[in-house]
Design a protein around this motif. Structure first.
Motif, short mmCIF file in Angstrom:
data_model
loop_
_atom_site.label_atom_id
_atom_site.label_comp_id
_atom_site.label_asym_id
_atom_site.label_seq_id
_atom_site.Cartn_x
_atom_site.Cartn_y
_atom_site.Cartn_z
N GLY A 140 0.80 -1.22 0.00
CA GLY A 140 0.00 0.00 0.00
C GLY A 140 0.83 1.27 0.00
N ILE A 141 2.14 1.14 0.20
CA ILE A 141 2.98 2.35 0.25
C ILE A 141 3.50 2.69 -1.15
CG2 ILE A 141 5.08 3.36 1.21
CD1 ILE A 141 4.62 1.59 3.70
N PHE A 142 3.86 1.64 -1.90
CA PHE A 142 4.42 1.87 -3.23
C PHE A 142 3.48 1.37 -4.31
CE2 PHE A 142 7.95 1.27 -0.25
CZ PHE A 142 8.60 2.49 -0.40
N ASN A 143 3.55 2.00 -5.49
CA ASN A 143 2.67 1.58 -6.59
C ASN A 143 3.36 0.50 -7.43
OD1 ASN A 143 4.39 2.86 -8.44
ND2 ASN A 143 3.28 4.80 -8.26
N PHE A 144 2.61 0.01 -8.43
CA PHE A 144 3.12 -1.09 -9.26
C PHE A 144 4.40 -0.70 -10.00
CE2 PHE A 144 -1.52 -2.00 -9.12
CZ PHE A 144 -1.45 -3.19 -8.43
N ALA A 145 4.43 0.55 -10.52
CA ALA A 145 5.60 0.99 -11.29
C ALA A 145 6.83 1.03 -10.40
CB ALA A 145 5.34 2.36 -11.90
N GLN A 146 6.67 1.54 -9.18
CA GLN A 146 7.81 1.57 -8.25
C GLN A 146 8.21 0.15 -7.89
OE1 GLN A 146 5.63 4.00 -5.52
NE2 GLN A 146 6.87 5.83 -5.92
N GLY A 147 7.21 -0.71 -7.72
CA GLY A 147 7.49 -2.12 -7.42
C GLY A 147 8.32 -2.76 -8.52
N GLU A 148 8.01 -2.40 -9.76
CA GLU A 148 8.75 -2.95 -10.90
C GLU A 148 10.21 -2.51 -10.86
OE1 GLU A 148 7.23 -2.03 -14.90
OE2 GLU A 148 6.56 -4.11 -14.95
N THR A 149 10.43 -1.26 -10.46
CA THR A 149 11.81 -0.75 -10.34
C THR A 149 12.56 -1.51 -9.24
OG1 THR A 149 10.96 1.41 -10.97
CG2 THR A 149 13.19 1.35 -10.05
N PHE A 150 11.89 -1.68 -8.09
CA PHE A 150 12.52 -2.44 -7.00
C PHE A 150 12.85 -3.86 -7.47
CE2 PHE A 150 9.75 0.36 -4.17
CZ PHE A 150 10.77 1.26 -3.94
N HIS A 151 11.94 -4.42 -8.28
CA HIS A 151 12.14 -5.78 -8.77
C HIS A 151 13.41 -5.87 -9.62
CE1 HIS A 151 9.79 -9.64 -10.10
NE2 HIS A 151 11.02 -9.90 -9.73
N LEU A 152 13.62 -4.84 -10.43
CA LEU A 152 14.82 -4.81 -11.28
C LEU A 152 16.08 -4.77 -10.40
CD1 LEU A 152 15.87 -4.59 -14.21
CD2 LEU A 152 15.90 -2.11 -13.90
N VAL A 153 16.05 -3.91 -9.37
CA VAL A 153 17.18 -3.83 -8.43
C VAL A 153 17.40 -5.20 -7.78
CG1 VAL A 153 18.00 -2.78 -6.28
CG2 VAL A 153 16.81 -1.38 -7.99
N HIS A 154 16.30 -5.82 -7.38
CA HIS A 154 16.34 -7.14 -6.72
C HIS A 154 17.00 -8.17 -7.62
CE1 HIS A 154 14.99 -10.01 -3.71
NE2 HIS A 154 14.40 -10.76 -4.63
N LYS A 155 16.61 -8.17 -8.89
CA LYS A 155 17.16 -9.16 -9.83
C LYS A 155 18.64 -8.92 -10.10
CE LYS A 155 13.01 -10.24 -12.52
NZ LYS A 155 12.34 -9.99 -13.80
N VAL A 156 18.99 -7.65 -10.36
CA VAL A 156 20.39 -7.34 -10.70
C VAL A 156 21.30 -7.67 -9.52
CG1 VAL A 156 21.98 -5.45 -11.23
CG2 VAL A 156 19.80 -5.61 -12.44
N THR A 157 20.89 -7.26 -8.30
CA THR A 157 21.74 -7.52 -7.14
C THR A 157 21.82 -9.02 -6.85
OG1 THR A 157 19.80 -6.96 -5.77
CG2 THR A 157 21.53 -5.29 -5.98
N ALA A 158 20.75 -9.75 -7.16
CA ALA A 158 20.80 -11.21 -6.96
C ALA A 158 21.82 -11.85 -7.89
CB ALA A 158 19.42 -11.82 -7.18
N TRP A 159 21.86 -11.35 -9.12
CA TRP A 159 22.87 -11.88 -10.06
C TRP A 159 24.28 -11.54 -9.59
CZ3 TRP A 159 22.44 -15.54 -13.43
CH2 TRP A 159 21.21 -15.79 -14.04
N ILE A 160 24.47 -10.31 -9.09
CA ILE A 160 25.79 -9.94 -8.58
C ILE A 160 26.15 -10.83 -7.40
CG2 ILE A 160 27.16 -8.06 -7.56
CD1 ILE A 160 25.36 -6.08 -9.08
N MET A 161 25.13 -11.12 -6.56
CA MET A 161 25.35 -12.01 -5.41
C MET A 161 25.84 -13.37 -5.88
SD MET A 161 25.34 -12.55 -2.20
CE MET A 161 24.25 -11.90 -0.96
N LEU A 162 25.23 -13.89 -6.93
CA LEU A 162 25.65 -15.20 -7.45
C LEU A 162 27.11 -15.16 -7.87
CD1 LEU A 162 22.87 -16.87 -9.60
CD2 LEU A 162 23.55 -17.31 -7.25
N ALA A 163 27.50 -14.05 -8.53
CA ALA A 163 28.88 -13.90 -8.97
C ALA A 163 29.80 -13.86 -7.74
CB ALA A 163 29.03 -12.64 -9.81
N LEU A 164 29.36 -13.11 -6.72
CA LEU A 164 30.16 -12.97 -5.50
C LEU A 164 30.32 -14.32 -4.80
CD1 LEU A 164 31.50 -10.59 -4.12
CD2 LEU A 164 29.44 -10.24 -2.77
N ILE A 165 29.23 -15.10 -4.80
CA ILE A 165 29.27 -16.43 -4.18
C ILE A 165 30.24 -17.33 -4.96
CG2 ILE A 165 27.92 -18.53 -3.73
CD1 ILE A 165 25.55 -16.62 -3.11
#
Lengths: 377, 137
Positions: A140-165
């Protein structure tokens, strides 16, 4: 107590890692693995979300343990500068390589990297859940568009995490070979072998036990709904907002098919569908003009443009403005979401047709199409 | 005399004992009267059954359509929408008391389904026959 290896030099067994640090490590590794396996499939979103909370909680625990924990777990003993890291790395292939009882500088940097990046992944995951799915603590705090942006950050950082692991695991293997010590076993048993006598850290078993109990209780609490679920009353981990309904819409549409909620198609589609009721998928509906007017008002007021759900928003966003699909299955979002399903699914005796959303989506009649509200057959 | 009164009272109260059956009959009876007024003659179960099982070829899709496409050969069994696969309640009033209850519903489905199956609205004779057949099931 010194013991002897085959070269008969004295070897001392030293506990380097306390129990909470070890269990944290393997719980975190399991959480990452489970998160990776459960991502990208709507049926398992609740598992992914739980594992995310677990991951976040473990990171917070480790931050605290990095301050109050035992010697080699403490951040102040892991605070190697860039210079120390460089020296460790360039001497690693040579005979002058430095050995550390606790984490070496490269390992320490990996820990800070994984902890920091992990926090970004966990927080961006919670923000994605709140924005895209309108669920979780920030719903209820963020809208769908903002959620989509967070999702992109989530995915990119997860990939970086895999590389780091990958770097972390390679480092463990390389260091294990070069220093002739099994670092993986040390993280299981907590013990390393030393040529000189060193002080073992305390085991801190009660703290580890509390950590494990908290994890088990949390998991039990989070998934308890599955215990009381029956085939008729399936457990829905995520319940969406209640969408407006209309009695006439429900009755007339439900005569022949699921009363698809108007939020599943844009206004222009409903206009076209209601204007062509005499040729409604080869049937002449023959509805009275005043009924059509009522249905039209409801459809236009609740169409995909109003975006009450992620599904509605995605359908509206991805349908080209030049197109007025008459079937929900013609929308790009529907097709994208169902493209991986094998053809047999549609021929299943309980599915029968692509129009039969509620064969798999428990909340199809409500129109919310929440993640995880799906039957797995 | 007393007995005769009781019998009359009993017959008069009969509708209250099993209202659905009576109303269903009322709905179909009313429609049959209406069809007769439109020129239809006698309605028979046999004629209705023949129409129910008759095959029609749809001009556009060239597919064979008949009442049984959706309602199956057995009216006491649930049917299945030809396109969407949605379950259709049995038509036979003997197993589905809600069937043939409302004039509004009967009219709606006879109109819609005659158009889909035959490609035109049914005549008063055809509607009367097929209702008579369905009611007998």
């Amino acid at each position: 107590m010194p013991s002897s290896n085959h070269l008969s030099a004295p070897v001392y067994r030293v506990r380097v890692w306390d129990l909470p640090t070890r269990w944290f490590h393997w719980l975190l590794a399991s959480a990452v693995l489970a998160a990776w396996l459960s991502q990208g499939d709507s049926r398992y979103v609740d598992i992914h979300v739980f594992v995310g909370y677990l991951f976040f909680g473990l990171l917070v625990f480790r931050l605290v343990w990095g301050i109050v924990g035992t010697q080699h777990a403490c951040f102040r003993n892991l605070a190697f500068g860039g210079h120390a890291l460089w020296r460790y790395l360039i001497t690693l292939p040579t005979k002058q390589r430095q050995h550390f009882l606790g984490h070496n500088p490269a390992g320490s940097w990996a820990i800070f990297g994984i902890l920091g990046l992990g926090l970004v992944i966990a927080v961006s995951g919670i923000l994605t859940l709140g924005g895209e799915n309108q669920q979780g603590p920030v719903a209820g705090i963020f809208n769908f568009a903002q959620g989509e942006t967070f999702h992109l950050v989530h995915k990119v950082t997860a990939w970086i995490m895999l590389a780091l692991i990958a770097v972390h695991i390679s480092g463990v293997i390389i260091a294990s070979v070069l220093h002739r010590e099994n670092l993986i076993r040390a993280m299981v048993t907590g013990v390393k072998q030393c040529p000189t006598e060193q002080i073992s850290v305390a085991s801190q078993a009660p703290v580890a036990l509390v950590l494990l109990v908290v994890v088990i209780i949390s998991a039990g609490g989070y998934f308890r709904g599955y215990l009381t679920a029956t085939p008729d009353q399936p457990y829905l981990p995520f319940v969406g907002t209640t969408l407006p309904s209309n009695a006439l819409w429900q009755e007339e549409c439900d005569d022949c098919h699921l009363a698809y909620h108007p939020s599943l198609l844009p206004k222009r589609s409903w206009e076209k569908l209601l204007a062509t009721q005499q040729e409604h998928f080869e049937e002449n509906l023959g509805l009275a003009p005043e009924m059509i007017a009522t249905l039209r008002t409801f459809a236009l007021n609740q169409s995909a443009e109003t975006a009450p759900t992620k599904t509605a928003w995605k359908i509206y966003r991805t349908t080209p403005a030049s197109e007025s699909p008459l079937r929900i299955t013609e929308t790009p979002y529907w097709q994208q979401r169902h493209q991986r399903l094998p053809e047999e699914v549609w021929k299943h005796s309980e599915v029968k047709s692509k129009a039969n959303c509620d064969a798999c989506h428990f909340d199809a009649p409500q129109g919310t199409f929440e993640a995880s509200a799906m039957m797995v057959k | 005399m007393q007995k005769k009164h009781l019998v009359i009272a009993g017959i008069a109260l009969l509708p209250l004992v099993n209202p659905p059956l009576v109303y269903a009959t009322t709905a179909v009876e009313q429609l049959l009267v209406e069809y007769r007024s439109q020129g239809a003659t006698e309605f028979t179960v046999e004629a209705g059954k023949e129409l129910f099982f008759k095959e029609f070829v749809d001009a556009k899709s060239t597919q064979v359509r008949q009442c049984t496409t959706c309602h199956t050969d057995d009216l006491r069994q649930p049917g299945k929408h030809a396109k969407t696969g949605k379950r259709i309640d049995p038509l036979a009033p003997s197993v589905n008391p809600k069937s043939l209850m409302e004039i509004k519903n009967i009219n709606k489905w006879l109109k819609r389904n005659c158009e889909w199956t035959i490609g035109r609205e049914c005549t008063a004779q055809e509607k009367g026959d097929v209702l008579t057949f369905m009611q007998s099931q």
